[in-house]
Design a protein around this motif. Structure first.
Motif, PDB file in Angstrom:
ATOM      1  N   CYS A  72      88.164 -32.101  43.231  1.00  0.00           N
ATOM      2  CA  CYS A  72      89.406 -31.415  42.830  1.00  0.00           C
ATOM      3  C   CYS A  72      89.357 -29.922  43.124  1.00  0.00           C
ATOM      4  O   CYS A  72      90.384 -29.307  43.447  1.00  0.00           O
ATOM      5  CB  CYS A  72      89.667 -31.619  41.337  1.00  0.00           C
ATOM      6  SG  CYS A  72      90.280 -33.238  40.865  1.00  0.00           S
ATOM      7  N   PHE A 100      99.611 -33.903  39.738  1.00  0.00           N
ATOM      8  CA  PHE A 100     100.265 -32.600  39.886  1.00  0.00           C
ATOM      9  C   PHE A 100      99.718 -31.845  41.091  1.00  0.00           C
ATOM     10  O   PHE A 100     100.475 -31.183  41.818  1.00  0.00           O
ATOM     11  CB  PHE A 100     100.069 -31.760  38.620  1.00  0.00           C
ATOM     12  CG  PHE A 100     100.814 -32.273  37.419  1.00  0.00           C
ATOM     13  CD1 PHE A 100     101.852 -33.187  37.558  1.00  0.00           C
ATOM     14  CD2 PHE A 100     100.481 -31.845  36.143  1.00  0.00           C
ATOM     15  CE1 PHE A 100     102.546 -33.666  36.455  1.00  0.00           C
ATOM     16  CE2 PHE A 100     101.169 -32.319  35.038  1.00  0.00           C
ATOM     17  CZ  PHE A 100     102.198 -33.225  35.192  1.00  0.00           C
ATOM     18  N   LEU A 101      98.408 -31.937  41.308  1.00  0.00           N
ATOM     19  CA  LEU A 101      97.807 -31.264  42.463  1.00  0.00           C
ATOM     20  C   LEU A 101      98.334 -31.853  43.761  1.00  0.00           C
ATOM     21  O   LEU A 101      98.672 -31.115  44.704  1.00  0.00           O
ATOM     22  CB  LEU A 101      96.290 -31.381  42.390  1.00  0.00           C
ATOM     23  CG  LEU A 101      95.491 -30.682  43.493  1.00  0.00           C
ATOM     24  CD1 LEU A 101      95.788 -29.190  43.511  1.00  0.00           C
ATOM     25  CD2 LEU A 101      93.996 -30.938  43.310  1.00  0.00           C
ATOM     26  N   CYS A 129      93.429 -36.616  46.988  1.00  0.00           N
ATOM     27  CA  CYS A 129      93.802 -36.710  45.572  1.00  0.00           C
ATOM     28  C   CYS A 129      94.074 -38.162  45.169  1.00  0.00           C
ATOM     29  O   CYS A 129      93.701 -38.594  44.069  1.00  0.00           O
ATOM     30  CB  CYS A 129      95.039 -35.854  45.299  1.00  0.00           C
ATOM     31  SG  CYS A 129      94.757 -34.074  45.384  1.00  0.00           S
ATOM     32  N   SER A 173     101.857 -30.685  44.411  1.00  0.00           N
ATOM     33  CA  SER A 173     101.951 -29.289  44.848  1.00  0.00           C
ATOM     34  C   SER A 173     101.764 -29.163  46.355  1.00  0.00           C
ATOM     35  O   SER A 173     102.407 -28.321  47.006  1.00  0.00           O
ATOM     36  CB  SER A 173     100.912 -28.435  44.112  1.00  0.00           C
ATOM     37  OG  SER A 173      99.590 -28.756  44.508  1.00  0.00           O
ATOM     38  N   ILE A 201      92.578 -29.544  35.180  1.00  0.00           N
ATOM     39  CA  ILE A 201      91.331 -29.966  35.816  1.00  0.00           C
ATOM     40  C   ILE A 201      90.131 -29.278  35.171  1.00  0.00           C
ATOM     41  O   ILE A 201      89.146 -29.922  34.792  1.00  0.00           O
ATOM     42  CB  ILE A 201      91.378 -29.694  37.327  1.00  0.00           C
ATOM     43  CG1 ILE A 201      92.325 -30.695  38.009  1.00  0.00           C
ATOM     44  CG2 ILE A 201      89.985 -29.782  37.948  1.00  0.00           C
ATOM     45  CD1 ILE A 201      92.655 -30.369  39.443  1.00  0.00           C
ATOM     46  N   SER A 226      96.577 -34.492  36.108  1.00  0.00           N
ATOM     47  CA  SER A 226      96.158 -33.283  36.820  1.00  0.00           C
ATOM     48  C   SER A 226      96.034 -33.552  38.318  1.00  0.00           C
ATOM     49  O   SER A 226      96.447 -32.726  39.143  1.00  0.00           O
ATOM     50  CB  SER A 226      94.830 -32.771  36.260  1.00  0.00           C
ATOM     51  OG  SER A 226      93.767 -33.663  36.561  1.00  0.00           O
ATOM     52  N   CYS A 245      99.631 -25.814  36.614  1.00  0.00           N
ATOM     53  CA  CYS A 245      99.371 -26.805  35.580  1.00  0.00           C
ATOM     54  C   CYS A 245      98.156 -27.661  35.934  1.00  0.00           C
ATOM     55  O   CYS A 245      97.278 -27.904  35.089  1.00  0.00           O
ATOM     56  CB  CYS A 245     100.608 -27.676  35.388  1.00  0.00           C
ATOM     57  SG  CYS A 245     100.487 -28.871  34.040  1.00  0.00           S
ATOM     58  N   ALA A 246      98.086 -28.116  37.185  1.00  0.00           N
ATOM     59  CA  ALA A 246      96.955 -28.939  37.623  1.00  0.00           C
ATOM     60  C   ALA A 246      95.646 -28.181  37.477  1.00  0.00           C
ATOM     61  O   ALA A 246      94.633 -28.749  37.031  1.00  0.00           O
ATOM     62  CB  ALA A 246      97.163 -29.366  39.077  1.00  0.00           C
ATOM     63  N   ARG A 247      95.647 -26.922  37.833  1.00  0.00           N
ATOM     64  CA  ARG A 247      94.422 -26.113  37.757  1.00  0.00           C
ATOM     65  C   ARG A 247      93.899 -26.034  36.332  1.00  0.00           C
ATOM     66  O   ARG A 247      92.703 -26.221  36.079  1.00  0.00           O
ATOM     67  CB  ARG A 247      94.710 -24.712  38.306  1.00  0.00           C
ATOM     68  CG  ARG A 247      93.553 -23.740  38.219  1.00  0.00           C
ATOM     69  CD  ARG A 247      93.877 -22.449  38.946  1.00  0.00           C
ATOM     70  NE  ARG A 247      92.923 -21.401  38.603  1.00  0.00           N
ATOM     71  CZ  ARG A 247      93.117 -20.509  37.633  1.00  0.00           C
ATOM     72  NH1 ARG A 247      94.245 -20.524  36.927  1.00  0.00           N
ATOM     73  NH2 ARG A 247      92.211 -19.602  37.364  1.00  0.00           N
ATOM     74  N   TYR A 301     101.007 -26.628  40.635  1.00  0.00           N
ATOM     75  CA  TYR A 301      99.633 -26.235  40.954  1.00  0.00           C
ATOM     76  C   TYR A 301      98.978 -25.539  39.768  1.00  0.00           C
ATOM     77  O   TYR A 301      97.827 -25.843  39.419  1.00  0.00           O
ATOM     78  CB  TYR A 301      99.605 -25.304  42.169  1.00  0.00           C
ATOM     79  CG  TYR A 301      98.258 -24.655  42.359  1.00  0.00           C
ATOM     80  CD1 TYR A 301      97.240 -25.327  43.020  1.00  0.00           C
ATOM     81  CD2 TYR A 301      97.993 -23.387  41.834  1.00  0.00           C
ATOM     82  CE1 TYR A 301      95.989 -24.751  43.165  1.00  0.00           C
ATOM     83  CE2 TYR A 301      96.746 -22.810  41.976  1.00  0.00           C
ATOM     84  CZ  TYR A 301      95.752 -23.486  42.638  1.00  0.00           C
ATOM     85  OH  TYR A 301      94.498 -22.928  42.766  1.00  0.00           O
TER      86      TYR A 301
END
Length: 227
Positions: A12, A74-75, A163, A78, A105, A71, A100-102, A98
């Motif tokens: 990730c 969402f990545l 992903c 993005s 994770i 997560s 939010c995913a960060r 992005y």
């Protein structure tokens, strides 16, 4: 557990790093010649910490597997937004996904280390995971170079595929959590109950009702009940 968790986290991290390194020229290719939307990304990047408690709440309510799956989703989204031929205003949605995913994770990695392995060696385990992910994230540099040469769409789609490969692990973790919860709530036929302990000791506390209505507690080793 350690191998799968560190592998998930490391895989990730390098798309996360690639996104930061390439977002400027990718937005410029879409018409952000004055850097306005790149500036918006900087604000979103710095403000994404607001998503951390949301991730924690979801992990408590839905489980770590579900939150890790979100997560990753969402990545992937993005990167899909970067490949869409839409107005730059719409790209703000992708930038937010992005951010939010960060947060999710990183938050889920540290939460997993504490929950699965306890806190006695938390610093060593978390630091080792970060070191391995940093080494793997070196893959970002050839990807950034390739994207800068005009292959950004191909690289973005490739990372969406990467992903997608992580989702089965998230589903497996969710199933394992569900099984552990079911074991924790399993009733003992004699009228007692069993409480599975999700700790590094791999033990189970069992309450048994004796014929004289007294209660006796005993510790039983059983790795099957560990999550």
């Amino acid at each position: 557990n350690t191998f799968f968790l560190v592998s998930w986290f490391s895989i990730c991290v390098f798309p996360l790093q690639y996104y930061v390194g390439s977002i400027g020229f990718q937005l410029e290719e879409k018409g952000d010649t004055d850097g306005f939307y790149t500036g918006i990304f900087s604000v979103v990047y710095a403000s994404s910490v607001v998503f951390a408690p949301i991730g924690g709440y979801l992990a408590d309510r839905a489980g770590l597997g579900i939150t890790q799956g979100l997560s990753v989703l969402f990545l992937a989204l993005s990167f899909l937004f970067l490949n869409l031929e839409v107005e730059l205003d719409i790209q703000i949605v992708g930038l937010t996904l992005y951010g939010c995913a960060r947060m999710f994770i990183y938050g889920m990695f540290f939460a997993n280390v504490g929950k699965r392995f306890g806190f006695q060696n938390f610093g060593t385990l978390a630091g080792s995971g970060l070191l391995i992910s940093a080494i793997v994230s070196l893959l970002q540099y050839p990807l950034i170079a390739s994207a800068a040469e005009g292959n950004s769409e191909t690289v973005n789609f490739s990372l969406v595929f990467v992903c997608a490969l992580l989702l089965p692990y998230c589903y497996w973790l969710h199933q394992r959590e569900s099984t552990a919860d079911a074991l924790n709530q399993k009733e003992v036929p004699d009228g007692g109950y069993s409480l599975g302990m999700e700790a590094s000791h791999d033990v189970v506390l069992v309450k048994e009702n004796n014929t004289d209505d007294s209660s006796q507690y005993s510790w039983e080793n059983d790795s099957e009940y560990s999550c």
